[in-house]
Design an enzyme around this catalytic site. Structure first.
Site, PDB file in Angstrom:
ATOM      1  N   LYS A  22       0.789  -0.998   0.070  1.00  0.00           N
ATOM      2  CA  LYS A  22      -0.205  -0.026  -0.067  1.00  0.00           C
ATOM      3  C   LYS A  22       0.903   1.248   0.073  1.00  0.00           C
ATOM      4  O   LYS A  22       0.559   2.135  -1.046  1.00  0.00           O
ATOM      5  CB  LYS A  22      -0.756   0.045   1.367  1.00  0.00           C
ATOM      6  CG  LYS A  22      -1.749   1.455   1.377  1.00  0.00           C
ATOM      7  CD  LYS A  22      -2.386   1.264   2.698  1.00  0.00           C
ATOM      8  CE  LYS A  22      -3.162   2.683   2.872  1.00  0.00           C
ATOM      9  NZ  LYS A  22      -2.066   3.668   3.518  1.00  0.00           N
ATOM     10  N   ASN A  23       1.943   1.434   0.789  1.00  0.00           N
ATOM     11  CA  ASN A  23       2.473   2.521   1.133  1.00  0.00           C
ATOM     12  C   ASN A  23       3.469   2.571  -0.138  1.00  0.00           C
ATOM     13  O   ASN A  23       3.866   4.017  -0.613  1.00  0.00           O
ATOM     14  CB  ASN A  23       3.388   2.582   2.274  1.00  0.00           C
ATOM     15  CG  ASN A  23       2.532   2.727   3.634  1.00  0.00           C
ATOM     16  OD1 ASN A  23       1.543   3.184   3.515  1.00  0.00           O
ATOM     17  ND2 ASN A  23       3.139   2.162   4.751  1.00  0.00           N
ATOM     18  N   ARG A  97      -5.154  10.818   2.317  1.00  0.00           N
ATOM     19  CA  ARG A  97      -3.651  11.367   2.887  1.00  0.00           C
ATOM     20  C   ARG A  97      -2.819  11.140   1.739  1.00  0.00           C
ATOM     21  O   ARG A  97      -1.709  11.899   1.619  1.00  0.00           O
ATOM     22  CB  ARG A  97      -3.098  10.232   3.972  1.00  0.00           C
ATOM     23  CG  ARG A  97      -1.717  10.626   4.783  1.00  0.00           C
ATOM     24  CD  ARG A  97      -1.791  11.708   5.623  1.00  0.00           C
ATOM     25  NE  ARG A  97      -0.643  12.355   6.015  1.00  0.00           N
ATOM     26  CZ  ARG A  97      -0.292  13.415   6.869  1.00  0.00           C
ATOM     27  NH1 ARG A  97      -1.292  13.963   7.079  1.00  0.00           N
ATOM     28  NH2 ARG A  97       0.912  13.405   7.120  1.00  0.00           N
ATOM     29  N   ASP A 121      -5.711   8.553   8.355  1.00  0.00           N
ATOM     30  CA  ASP A 121      -5.887   7.800   9.857  1.00  0.00           C
ATOM     31  C   ASP A 121      -5.771   9.011  10.769  1.00  0.00           C
ATOM     32  O   ASP A 121      -4.981   9.991  10.601  1.00  0.00           O
ATOM     33  CB  ASP A 121      -4.680   6.888  10.103  1.00  0.00           C
ATOM     34  CG  ASP A 121      -4.869   5.564   9.246  1.00  0.00           C
ATOM     35  OD1 ASP A 121      -6.180   5.155   8.922  1.00  0.00           O
ATOM     36  OD2 ASP A 121      -3.894   4.754   9.271  1.00  0.00           O
ATOM     37  N   ASP A 319       4.013   0.743  11.459  1.00  0.00           N
ATOM     38  CA  ASP A 319       2.704   0.296  10.887  1.00  0.00           C
ATOM     39  C   ASP A 319       2.548  -1.086  11.593  1.00  0.00           C
ATOM     40  O   ASP A 319       1.389  -1.679  11.600  1.00  0.00           O
ATOM     41  CB  ASP A 319       2.733   0.153   9.762  1.00  0.00           C
ATOM     42  CG  ASP A 319       2.385   1.736   9.131  1.00  0.00           C
ATOM     43  OD1 ASP A 319       2.083   2.322   9.623  1.00  0.00           O
ATOM     44  OD2 ASP A 319       2.627   1.774   7.725  1.00  0.00           O
ATOM     45  N   MET A 341       6.501   7.460  17.247  1.00  0.00           N
ATOM     46  CA  MET A 341       6.171   8.253  16.294  1.00  0.00           C
ATOM     47  C   MET A 341       4.646   8.882  16.177  1.00  0.00           C
ATOM     48  O   MET A 341       4.519  10.010  15.678  1.00  0.00           O
ATOM     49  CB  MET A 341       6.410   7.672  14.862  1.00  0.00           C
ATOM     50  CG  MET A 341       7.780   7.227  14.843  1.00  0.00           C
ATOM     51  SD  MET A 341       8.236   6.221  13.301  1.00  0.00           S
ATOM     52  CE  MET A 341       8.011   7.782  12.221  1.00  0.00           C
TER      53      MET A 341
END
Length: 434
Positions: A22-23, A97, A121, A319, A341
């Site tokens: 996904k990223n 995002r 998110d 993540d 983070m």
């Protein structure tokens, strides 16, 4: 709003193939704007965030053609800049995002870009200053209109420069990198993120004619080129989904083989799960997780409690912190989870506590998990998914629990996990979408 109804306590067995990352997809898909020639991308995940981003590109005038399962050909030879002034663009882009990743490619190729403040998110503050500071160091002018929440960047006078990233941001590095690739002169990006996603983006851009060196390190050198060409690119499997399946197998005492993992690209992810006592076997490029009745958390050499924390790559990815936390619930031993983070990412543990987990939330960043060692089962409850990773963590907890659970707001899960209910049902889960 959709929900999952989960019947817990079932042991799963079989093979599962991870989706495309996904990223990585959010960066790679935006990069098609950087050339007027065709770009073919393989292994694109069929998930909400990526599909919405591709729809946004089509609305801009990018042509998209499906050429196979998970494979698309894009051509951005006729981009409609008038579309960026429309209310429709603002509404669609602000819900994603990933839409902020459009600015770097637009600056590189067209010398200007415009984007609304993006969504995503709700996991705490995620400032965009790193992106815009990087653009400004290249000579771009940045304007923000608080009345309509629009970011405008004018880059007609950009020149290569030394760019210090004040935050090791994956998306920030990717955005500045894409802007620099077609900026005249030499650009140096120091303190750059170096995740596999960035390495993949750099390899793709180099195959298009970019001149990027230092790939895989935190020091990137870019020699600006005038134009880029088309290319063909295959995305990595999603490392977050792979980690999620490892945790799922352990929690549900299941025997699962995760196929085609690109194990060398996973970094320390397998090692962190091994610290929780989870056994795994590498079979070529597959990871086999045997059914485990018990698994025990490692302690440090001096006997003190293990701490698992997130860090920029090659450290442990943030993540997967939620996944590690939920996996520790049925382990033997105690572990401190330190999410450095994002200050709101651990707030979902109240739902796990309601299910019977022994967790002490120390503060917004730290949670102490006292493993149940299978002496008590979690119980099914009704809950809501606050974000993508917490949503899947709750799904793992529900699958391991006794009784029936309902997870509301599963649109959050669909943003990051492709047909997760169908794929898990195929290996023995009982998840009903309602």
């Amino acid at each position: 709003m959709a929900s999952f109804k989960i019947t817990g306590g079932r042991k799963l067995k079989g093979e599962i193939v991870p989706q495309g990352a996904k990223n990585e997809a959010l960066q790679i898909v935006c990069a098609v704007l950087m050339t007027k020639e065709p770009v073919t991308i393989h292994n694109i995940p069929d998930i909400r965030d990526v599909n919405k981003l591709m729809e946004l590109l089509v609305d801009m005038g990018v042509r998209r053609e499906k050429v196979g399962e998970g494979s698309y050909r894009f051509q951005a030879d006729k981009v409609n800049f008038d579309y960026f002034e429309t209310p429709e663009y603002k509404d669609k882009a602000s819900a994603l995002r990933g839409s902020i990743m459009l600015l770097g490619p637009m600056l590189a190729r067209f010398g200007k870009g415009k984007a609304p403040r993006p969504g995503g998110d709700k996991i705490g503050r995620r400032p965009l200053d790193t992106h815009f500071t990087g653009f400004q160091k290249l000579g771009a002018e940045f304007i923000y209109d608080p009345n309509d929440a629009f970011y405008t960047v004018e880059g007609s006078k950009m020149k290569g420069a030394y760019v210090w990233m004040d935050e090791i941001s994956v998306t920030g590095t990717a955005n500045v990198l894409m802007a620099a690739v077609m900026t005249e002169g030499t650009t140096t990006i120091y303190n750059a993120a170096c995740e596999p996603y960035l390495q993949q983006l750099s390899k793709m851009l180099n195959s298009m004619g970019a001149k990027i060196t230092g790939v895989g390190s935190n020091l990137l050198h870019i020699e600006g080129v005038k134009e880029l060409h088309g290319c063909e690119h295959t995305m990595l499997p999603d490392m977050i989904e792979i980690g999620s399946f490892i945790g799922l197998a352990a929690m549900t005492q299941s025997e699962i083989t995760i196929k085609n993992c690109k194990i060398p690209e996973l970094g320390i992810i397998p090692d962190v799960f091994k610290k929780l006592g989870i056994q795994m076997e590498f079979r070529g490029d597959d990871i086999h997780i045997p059914a485990q009745t018990h698994y025990e958390i490692s302690s440090l050499i001096d006997g003190s409690i293990l701490t698992i924390y997130d860090a920029p790559w090659p450290g442990f990815t943030p993540d997967l912190i939620s996944i590690v936390l939920v996996t520790a619930i049925q382990a033997k031993g105690t572990v401190l989870i330190h999410q450095k983070m994002f200050e709101s990412r651990l707030f979902f543990v109240d739902k796990l506590i309601d299910m019977g987990a022994q967790i002490i939330l120390c503060d917004p960043h730290r949670a102490n998990v006292i493993g149940l060692n299978r002496e008590h089962k979690l119980r099914g409850i009704r809950m809501s998914s606050p974000d993508i990773r917490a949503g899947v963590s709750l799904l793992i907890a529900a699958l391991s629990a006794e009784g029936t659970s309902i997870i509301d707001n599963i649109e959050q899960i669909d943003r990051g996990y492709q047909n997760i209910d169908g794929r898990l049902n195929a290996i023995g889960a009982e998840i009903v979408r309602i």
